[in-house]
Write a protein that holds these residues in place. Structure first.
Motif, PDB file in Angstrom:
ATOM      1  N   SER A   3       0.658  -1.123  -0.143  1.00 36.66           N
ATOM      2  CA  SER A   3      -0.318  -0.509  -0.327  1.00 36.66           C
ATOM      3  C   SER A   3       0.910   1.467   0.014  1.00 36.66           C
ATOM      4  N   VAL A   4       0.735   2.186  -1.010  1.00 38.54           N
ATOM      5  CA  VAL A   4       0.968   3.327  -0.860  1.00 38.54           C
ATOM      6  C   VAL A   4       1.251   3.895   0.428  1.00 38.54           C
ATOM      7  N   ARG A   5       0.286   4.175   2.125  1.00 36.89           N
ATOM      8  CA  ARG A   5       0.238   4.368   2.452  1.00 36.89           C
ATOM      9  C   ARG A   5       1.725   3.956   3.590  1.00 36.89           C
ATOM     10  N   PHE A   6       2.079   2.625   3.315  1.00 38.23           N
ATOM     11  CA  PHE A   6       2.849   1.624   4.400  1.00 38.23           C
ATOM     12  C   PHE A   6       4.488   2.059   3.030  1.00 38.23           C
ATOM     13  N   VAL A  23       4.552 -12.802   9.700  1.00 37.55           N
ATOM     14  CA  VAL A  23       4.070 -11.646   9.115  1.00 37.55           C
ATOM     15  C   VAL A  23       4.583 -11.240   9.502  1.00 37.55           C
ATOM     16  N   GLU A  24       4.408  -9.584   9.229  1.00 38.46           N
ATOM     17  CA  GLU A  24       5.166  -7.751   9.074  1.00 38.46           C
ATOM     18  C   GLU A  24       4.372  -7.195   9.822  1.00 38.46           C
ATOM     19  N   ALA A  25       4.395  -6.067  10.824  1.00 37.97           N
ATOM     20  CA  ALA A  25       4.115  -5.169  11.051  1.00 37.97           C
ATOM     21  C   ALA A  25       4.912  -3.795  11.151  1.00 37.97           C
ATOM     22  N   ALA A  26       3.877  -2.843  10.227  1.00 39.70           N
ATOM     23  CA  ALA A  26       4.724  -1.581  10.800  1.00 39.70           C
ATOM     24  C   ALA A  26       3.262  -0.988  11.283  1.00 39.70           C
ATOM     25  N   PHE A  27       4.088   0.498  11.363  1.00 40.13           N
ATOM     26  CA  PHE A  27       2.618   1.798  12.293  1.00 40.13           C
ATOM     27  C   PHE A  27       2.869   2.979  11.603  1.00 40.13           C
ATOM     28  N   VAL A  28       2.058   3.503  10.822  1.00 40.29           N
ATOM     29  CA  VAL A  28       2.264   4.502  10.312  1.00 40.29           C
ATOM     30  C   VAL A  28       0.704   5.607  11.064  1.00 40.29           C
ATOM     31  N   ASP A  29       1.446   6.264  10.670  1.00 37.15           N
ATOM     32  CA  ASP A  29      -0.105   7.254  11.865  1.00 37.15           C
ATOM     33  C   ASP A  29      -0.891   6.256  12.837  1.00 37.15           C
ATOM     34  N   GLU A  30      -1.799   6.641  12.345  1.00 36.70           N
ATOM     35  CA  GLU A  30      -2.863   6.117  13.473  1.00 36.70           C
ATOM     36  C   GLU A  30      -3.571   4.752  12.758  1.00 36.70           C
ATOM     37  N   GLU A  31      -2.220   3.753  11.974  1.00 33.25           N
ATOM     38  CA  GLU A  31      -3.232   1.989  11.815  1.00 33.25           C
ATOM     39  C   GLU A  31      -1.762   1.491  11.580  1.00 33.25           C
ATOM     40  N   VAL A  32      -1.822   0.113  11.786  1.00 30.38           N
ATOM     41  CA  VAL A  32      -1.273  -0.498  11.324  1.00 30.38           C
ATOM     42  C   VAL A  32      -1.527  -1.443  10.187  1.00 30.38           C
ATOM     43  N   GLY A  33       0.248  -1.375   9.228  1.00 32.78           N
ATOM     44  CA  GLY A  33       0.190  -3.022   8.308  1.00 32.78           C
ATOM     45  C   GLY A  33       0.196  -4.166   8.598  1.00 32.78           C
ATOM     46  N   VAL A  34       0.225  -5.088   8.165  1.00 33.22           N
ATOM     47  CA  VAL A  34       0.009  -6.332   8.079  1.00 33.22           C
ATOM     48  C   VAL A  34       0.915  -6.883   7.150  1.00 33.22           C
ATOM     49  N   ARG A  35       1.577  -7.706   6.887  1.00 33.40           N
ATOM     50  CA  ARG A  35       1.624  -8.354   4.988  1.00 33.40           C
ATOM     51  C   ARG A  35       2.817  -9.924   5.677  1.00 33.40           C
ATOM     52  N   ASP A  36       2.754 -10.487   4.789  1.00 32.11           N
ATOM     53  CA  ASP A  36       3.491 -11.656   4.415  1.00 32.11           C
ATOM     54  C   ASP A  36       5.139 -11.890   3.957  1.00 32.11           C
ATOM     55  N   SER A  37       5.898 -11.835   5.483  1.00 33.16           N
ATOM     56  CA  SER A  37       7.038 -11.647   5.009  1.00 33.16           C
ATOM     57  C   SER A  37       8.080 -12.327   4.088  1.00 33.16           C
ATOM     58  N   LYS A  38       7.130 -13.563   3.549  1.00 33.51           N
ATOM     59  CA  LYS A  38       7.596 -14.065   2.416  1.00 33.51           C
ATOM     60  C   LYS A  38       7.855 -13.158   1.219  1.00 33.51           C
ATOM     61  N   LEU A  39       6.959 -12.573   1.095  1.00 35.21           N
ATOM     62  CA  LEU A  39       6.434 -12.019   0.012  1.00 35.21           C
ATOM     63  C   LEU A  39       6.848 -10.420  -0.291  1.00 35.21           C
ATOM     64  N   SER A  40       7.332 -10.255   1.133  1.00 37.57           N
ATOM     65  CA  SER A  40       7.546  -8.696   1.233  1.00 37.57           C
ATOM     66  C   SER A  40       7.273  -7.314   0.230  1.00 37.57           C
ATOM     67  N   ASP A  41       7.774  -6.618  -0.495  1.00 35.69           N
ATOM     68  CA  ASP A  41       7.731  -6.038  -1.077  1.00 35.69           C
ATOM     69  C   ASP A  41       6.022  -6.315  -2.261  1.00 35.69           C
ATOM     70  N   ASP A  42       5.683  -7.407  -2.570  1.00 37.03           N
ATOM     71  CA  ASP A  42       5.151  -6.717  -3.774  1.00 37.03           C
ATOM     72  C   ASP A  42       3.827  -7.744  -2.618  1.00 37.03           C
ATOM     73  N   SER A  43       3.490  -7.765  -1.289  1.00 37.71           N
ATOM     74  CA  SER A  43       2.219  -8.973  -0.477  1.00 37.71           C
ATOM     75  C   SER A  43       1.260  -7.771  -0.313  1.00 37.71           C
ATOM     76  N   PRO A  44       0.205  -8.217  -0.526  1.00 41.10           N
ATOM     77  CA  PRO A  44      -0.517  -7.120  -0.389  1.00 41.10           C
ATOM     78  C   PRO A  44      -0.674  -7.088   1.100  1.00 41.10           C
ATOM     79  N   VAL A  45      -1.034  -5.345   1.825  1.00 46.21           N
ATOM     80  CA  VAL A  45      -0.994  -4.656   3.055  1.00 46.21           C
ATOM     81  C   VAL A  45      -2.543  -4.802   3.596  1.00 46.21           C
TER      82      VAL A  45
END
Length: 70
Positions: A3-6, A23-45
């Protein structure tokens, strides 16, 4: 694609996750993104509000999902 936000987010995964199936998690403002670590940058969030993520973590900690602990 992430996602562009992440796009510039710092992604974190558990130190005990190893190299597969995590899974990996990232925190941006008031949102948390979760994605598949195997896919990294290509993973949906999947995006959650911080209060939703906090409720999920409390549920995990309270054993609400029937997960076995290692």
């Amino acid at each position: 694609m992430t996602s562009v936000r992440f796009a510039g987010a710092t992604w974190r995964k558990s130190s005990v996750s190893g190299d597969t199936g995590c899974v990996e998690a990232a925190f941006v403002d008031e949102e948390v993104g979760v994605r598949d670590s195997k896919l990294s940058d290509d993973s949906p969030v999947l995006v959650f509000a911080r209060h939703e993520w906090a409720a999920f973590l409390r549920g995990v900690g309270n054993g609400e999902f029937g997960l076995a602990t290692a």
